[in-house]
Structures are given as C-alpha cells and as structure tokens.
Write a protein that holds these residues in place. Structure first.
Motif, short mmCIF file in Angstrom:
data_model
loop_
_atom_site.label_atom_id
_atom_site.label_comp_id
_atom_site.label_asym_id
_atom_site.label_seq_id
_atom_site.Cartn_x
_atom_site.Cartn_y
_atom_site.Cartn_z
N UNK A 196 -7.71 5.66 -4.83
CA UNK A 196 -8.79 4.83 -5.37
C UNK A 196 -8.24 3.60 -6.07
N UNK A 197 -7.32 3.80 -7.01
CA UNK A 197 -6.88 2.70 -7.86
C UNK A 197 -6.05 1.67 -7.09
N UNK A 198 -5.19 2.13 -6.21
CA UNK A 198 -4.34 1.19 -5.46
C UNK A 198 -5.18 0.30 -4.57
N UNK A 199 -6.06 0.90 -3.77
CA UNK A 199 -6.80 0.10 -2.80
C UNK A 199 -7.93 -0.69 -3.44
N UNK A 200 -8.43 -0.23 -4.57
CA UNK A 200 -9.42 -1.04 -5.30
C UNK A 200 -8.76 -2.30 -5.85
N UNK A 250 0.79 -1.23 0.00
CA UNK A 250 0.00 0.00 0.00
C UNK A 250 0.82 1.27 0.00
N UNK A 251 1.70 1.42 0.97
CA UNK A 251 2.48 2.65 1.09
C UNK A 251 3.41 2.84 -0.10
N UNK A 252 4.06 1.76 -0.51
CA UNK A 252 5.00 1.85 -1.64
C UNK A 252 4.27 2.30 -2.91
N UNK A 253 3.10 1.72 -3.17
CA UNK A 253 2.39 2.03 -4.41
C UNK A 253 1.83 3.45 -4.41
N UNK A 254 1.25 3.89 -3.30
CA UNK A 254 0.69 5.24 -3.26
C UNK A 254 1.78 6.30 -3.30
N UNK A 255 2.94 6.00 -2.72
CA UNK A 255 4.05 6.95 -2.72
C UNK A 255 4.68 7.08 -4.09
N UNK A 256 4.79 5.96 -4.82
CA UNK A 256 5.49 5.95 -6.10
C UNK A 256 4.55 5.94 -7.30
N UNK A 257 3.28 6.24 -7.08
CA UNK A 257 2.30 6.21 -8.17
C UNK A 257 2.68 7.21 -9.25
N UNK A 258 2.77 6.75 -10.49
CA UNK A 258 3.25 7.62 -11.57
C UNK A 258 2.18 7.90 -12.63
N UNK A 259 0.95 7.43 -12.40
CA UNK A 259 -0.14 7.75 -13.31
C UNK A 259 -0.82 9.04 -12.86
N UNK A 260 -1.62 9.63 -13.74
CA UNK A 260 -2.31 10.88 -13.40
C UNK A 260 -3.57 10.63 -12.59
N UNK A 317 1.80 1.96 -20.59
CA UNK A 317 1.57 2.89 -19.47
C UNK A 317 2.88 3.14 -18.72
N UNK A 318 2.98 4.33 -18.14
CA UNK A 318 4.19 4.69 -17.40
C UNK A 318 4.44 3.74 -16.24
N UNK A 319 3.37 3.27 -15.62
CA UNK A 319 3.52 2.41 -14.45
C UNK A 319 4.12 1.05 -14.79
N UNK A 320 4.08 0.65 -16.06
CA UNK A 320 4.65 -0.65 -16.43
C UNK A 320 6.15 -0.69 -16.12
N UNK A 321 6.82 0.43 -16.34
CA UNK A 321 8.26 0.48 -16.05
C UNK A 321 8.52 0.32 -14.56
N UNK A 322 7.62 0.86 -13.74
CA UNK A 322 7.75 0.73 -12.28
C UNK A 322 7.55 -0.71 -11.84
N UNK A 323 6.56 -1.38 -12.43
CA UNK A 323 6.23 -2.74 -12.01
C UNK A 323 7.10 -3.81 -12.67
N UNK A 324 7.70 -3.47 -13.81
CA UNK A 324 8.50 -4.44 -14.56
C UNK A 324 7.92 -4.65 -15.94
#
Length: 545
Positions: free
Chosen positions: A202-206, A187-197, A260-267
């Motif tokens: 909402x999106x992380x916890x959903x 949770x904390x890692x994803x909300x802190x490093x979220x790179x989408x607009x 998506x930009x987040x793909x680079x973050x996730x791998x």
C-alpha cells in the motif's frame, strides 16, 4: 475477405433509451475507455487525419483516430483505432500491425471491427463484430464486458462524460509513463527492503503514485513556480515521498517529530527530527533562510489546516493531500450531519476556504492512488509582495473567529505531551458570524432582543444554517456567553457584562498556563473596547476590528 461472424442485440423498449442516451454512452466509451478496459489508462486522439487514413472509410465517415494508451507497456502495447460513424451507429476499427512483437499483446481487442447501432424503430441496441479470425476470447470480452457496460451507460445518461474524473490537471499519458518508470526503478527494491511495520504494497505504490503526479505536475506547470522547486515535506512519516523526489533530482527535506527506521535506509541526511509547531520561529527561520518554496502535506493530520497559513507566512506554495480531519486546535473537525455532503467533502471545503481566505490560487485534483482520501490541492501564491502576519490574522479571525497566535496544533508525541497546552476547538464560521451580527445589532440599537426577534432580523443564509444546529439559536448564544447573555427568566438577549470575563482567582493560582483561544468581542468590536486589560481578560486581545 472479412465477414460478419457475430452480433448481439439488446431490447431497450422497457428502459426508454433514445438518441441522446445512446450518444452519451458512445461519448463515455470514446473518451474514457479505461472505465471498462483495465489495460488502458487513457486515450489520445489524432490532431488530423492524412490521406492514407481515408482509405479505411469504405463509404462511411471517419470521425477520428484514437490511440488507447496502455497502463502497463511492458506487457501490453498501445492500440490505434479508426472511428467511423453513420447516422445512429459508431464503428471502431483497431489497426492491427504485423510488426508488433508477438510477446507484447495489445491493450484492446484484435478484431477487424466492432460496431454499436441504435435501431430506434425496433427498440434495440445491436453490437456487431466483424472479423475473419474467430478469436473467442476477444468476442466474449466485447459481449460480456463491453456490451453490458454500454447498456448501463445508455440508461444512466451521464453528463460531462468526456471529462476525466481523475488527473484533470496533468497529462494522464505522461503520468502513466512516469509511474511505470518509477515502479520499475524503485518498486521491487522498496517492497523487498521495507523496514516499517506497515504494508509495503500500500505505502510504496501509493507514494509512487503521488511522486509521479508531482513530477509530472512540476514539469507541466513549471511557469507557476517563481523559483526552482525546493520543498519541505512536513510530517513526512516514513519519508518515502521525500526520498523519491530527492532521488529524482529535486532539493528537499523531510521533517517529522519522530525518527523512523526507514530514514536510515533512504539516507538520514534527508530528514530532520523536529517537534513541528506552526508558531515556532525556528521552523519559520528554517523555511525562509534555506529558501524553501514548496510545503508538502501528505496525510499531515493535525498540521493540515496550518500548512496554508505557514506557507502564506513563509512565502511558499503548497501541495496538500488531506486525510484525517483536524481543525486549527488539533481537535477532530466537527461536521454538520444535516446536509447531503460527507464528512470528507465538508473537510475539503473547509481547507479550500482557508486557502481562499489566504489568497492562494487553488488547483484541485483527484489522484490515482490506492486510497479513498485521494483529493489533493495545489496552492500557488497570487501576490509577490510580502503580506504582514497581521493581515493573515485578521482574515482568519473575521472568517473563523480564531486567533492563530493562540490556536495550537498538538503534535501528539508522548515525550512532549505533558508540556503541551491543548486549546479548545473554535466554533464554526457561521456561529461566529451570527454572534457578531447580533452583537453589532444590540450595540447599535441599544436594546435587548427576544429569540423570535433575533430570528426575524437574521439574514436568510444564517437562518438556513441554524436549521441544522442542535438547539438552534439559543444553543449558539449559550456557547458565546462571553459576548451575549440569554436571561432564562426574561427570555431576553443582551450584551454580556465584560467585567464577568475576567480571569478567575482559581485560574490565576493554577500552575497551568492560561491559554486564550477565543477572541474578546468587546476588545474587537465595541467602540469603548474592553474595560479589562489583556492580563485581566480571559479572552484574546490580539485582534482588533
């Protein structure tokens, strides 16, 4: 020594509350305490009571022992309660243990006992609170929160109060532990490093909620899957759900038409940028050759009705969470506004009907996610043997009047939009069935029909459906001019001249591809078939009766 310290009475003489209403309200609080206590996620009941439990009865009958499961175990611990009853009363006795860490609060009230009583002769419901430590906050919660809710439940007489409205298919307790674990881990890692607009809250916890549900479901229903789960998330968007499931040890791939930009973050290796066409042999080969056995459609928009079809063709199960309403053509799903169901309910019924036609075992559930579109489907294949594509085509053609070889979900990506052919949305199953019925009747009886005669011969269920259609039967017939003809002068319904269904010279000379979406009734249902060849006819010759 415990003493009575407070009680509260409510006059019910004007609202007609009887024993049945009272017991219904008790049932709600027994089995669904989370609807009033937001610290609780669910409840667990003891399988049996031992001798030590009996000493708490003090002349009353112990009905059961329940454990209120904390929604957030880092802050609140679970709470055990004894439940006692005597005639028209029920008493709850929290088990207060001194060994509990003082830094970890209980998820329920900490009083010796609280009891609800129905005083029939006095037309009153009484809440009695028993304790020797007057904790004002605890008492106020019972009086200001629980009691008003209890009175409301007594008035509503809710049926099936013991049934959970969410997470019916899985253990709520296991789900909550899974959700808390994932929230702490990611949770904390994803909300802190979220790179989408988009909003990370909402999106992380959903997606944490969806992932928790899938992980719990896969463990509980492992026998429902023929092989270890290997999934494709079609229309994966930001890719978060794919990342979470792969990080938890499952093999999978996320596919979307746009990087998506987040793909680079996730791998980036977890994702594939690909134009998703349900007809594409590339997509079919990718699924089958890599032995993927589960398709995920998490808010998959235009692909939603196609996923059961694609899964049936590629021998996969499906997890589907519909959101936006699209039909097979990629156009907005048009609903019937004249019945009492919402657009969302009608669309869910539409998806469920598709799954039924394709012979899936359907499991339906309601997720605990921050979204109003929270109904999901788990679709499992019934049969192990391979089913030919012709069988799938025929089933959908007979029910919806669509030809899935030609219906097309528009991927709606700007780079490809100019090259895509958009098909027209096909008509509802009921309209197709009405036209089919009249077509067969005129063909078999070799005579024309008036509108009134047509109404008379239609089955009752068709007539009921027509009441909700603007324009009635005439409007339906006019929308199927390639099958039936309505003469405005004679007011008669006849079969259309099939020669009029030929592709026009203008269509032949057009640079645009002629995309056939509607079936040719003469080819499918007339004993002499269609006099036109497939190249000549403006309607599809793929399916034959």
């Amino acid at each position: 020594m415990y003493m009575l310290i407070d009680f509260m009475e409510f006059d019910v003489s004007n609202i007609n509350i009887d024993k049945e209403h009272f017991l219904s309200a008790i049932s709600i609080y027994l089995y669904k305490p989370h609807v009033v206590n937001k610290r609780v996620t669910t409840v667990r009941f003891a399988l049996a009571l031992d001798r030590n439990d009996r000493k708490y009865s003090i002349g009353k009958t112990i009905v059961d022992k329940r454990t209120l499961i904390s929604k957030n175990p880092r802050i609140y611990h679970d709470q055990d309660e004894y439940i006692l009853s005597n005639e028209m009363s029920i008493e709850f006795r929290p088990i207060i243990l001194n060994s509990i860490n003082n830094n970890n609060k209980s998820c329920s009230v900490q009083v010796f006992a609280y009891r609800f009583e129905l005083l029939i002769n006095e037309n009153k419901i009484r809440l009695i609170i028993i304790d020797n430590n007057k904790i004002e906050k605890e008492i106020l919660w019972l009086k200001n929160n629980l009691m008003p809710k209890f009175i409301k439940w007594c008035q509503s007489n809710i049926e099936n109060s013991t049934e959970n409205t969410t997470l019916k298919l899985i253990s709520i307790e296991e789900y909550q532990h899974e959700y808390e674990r994932l929230k702490i881990k990611y949770g904390k890692y994803l909300t802190t490093n979220w790179c989408e607009s988009t909003d990370p809250q909402k999106h992380v916890f959903e997606d944490l909620g969806i992932a928790s549900y899938l992980l719990t479901y896969w463990r509980q229903y492992s026998s429902s899957f023929q092989k270890p789960i290997k999934f494709i998330d079609l229309g994966c968007g930001n890719g978060l759900l794919t990342f979470l499931l792969v990080s938890e040890g499952y093999s999978g791939l996320g596919i979307d038409m746009r990087h998506r930009r987040s793909w680079s973050l996730f791998g980036s290796s977890l994702y594939l940028e690909l134009l998703i066409d349900p007809h594409s042999s590339t997509l079919h080969n990718l699924i089958i050759s890599n032995q993927y056995n589960l398709l995920i459609g998490n808010h998959s928009d235009e692909l939603t009705p196609w996923l059961p079809v694609l899964a049936s063709q590629c021998f996969c199960d499906v997890f589907l969470l519909p959101c936006c309403f699209f039909d097979f053509s990629g156009k907005k799903f048009i609903t019937n506004n004249h019945n009492n169901t919402t657009q969302y309910e009608q669309y869910l019924n539409y998806i469920e009907k598709i799954a039924n036609i394709l012979d899936f075992n359907i499991r339906k559930d309601k997720l605990r996610i921050p979204s109003t579109k929270n109904i999901c489907f788990m679709l499992h294949r019934k049969k192990l043997e391979d089913r030919s594509n012709d069988s799938i085509h025929t089933r959908l053609f007979n029910q919806f009047g669509i030809d899935i070889n030609h219906e097309h979900a528009d991927p709606q990506i700007s780079n490809h939009r100019s090259s895509l052919i958009k098909s027209k949305p096909e008509f509802y199953s009921i309209k197709f069935s009405i036209i089919h019925f009249l077509f067969e009747y005129i063909l078999n009886h070799n005579k024309s029909l008036t509108l009134s005669t047509a109404y008379d011969i239609l089955p009752n269920e068709f007539c009921e459906q027509l009441k909700s259609e603007h324009g009635g039967l005439k409007s339906v017939i006019l929308s199927y001019r390639h099958a039936l003809n309505f003469d405005p002068k004679t007011k008669l319904i006849t079969l259309t001249n099939p020669q009029l269904n030929s592709i026009t010279l203008k269509q032949k000379q057009s640079s645009k591809q002629c995309f056939k979406t509607k079936p040719c009734f003469f080819y499918a249902f007339h004993p002499n078939s269609c006099p036109l060849t497939d190249e000549q006819c403006a309607f599809s010759h793929i399916i034959k009766k």
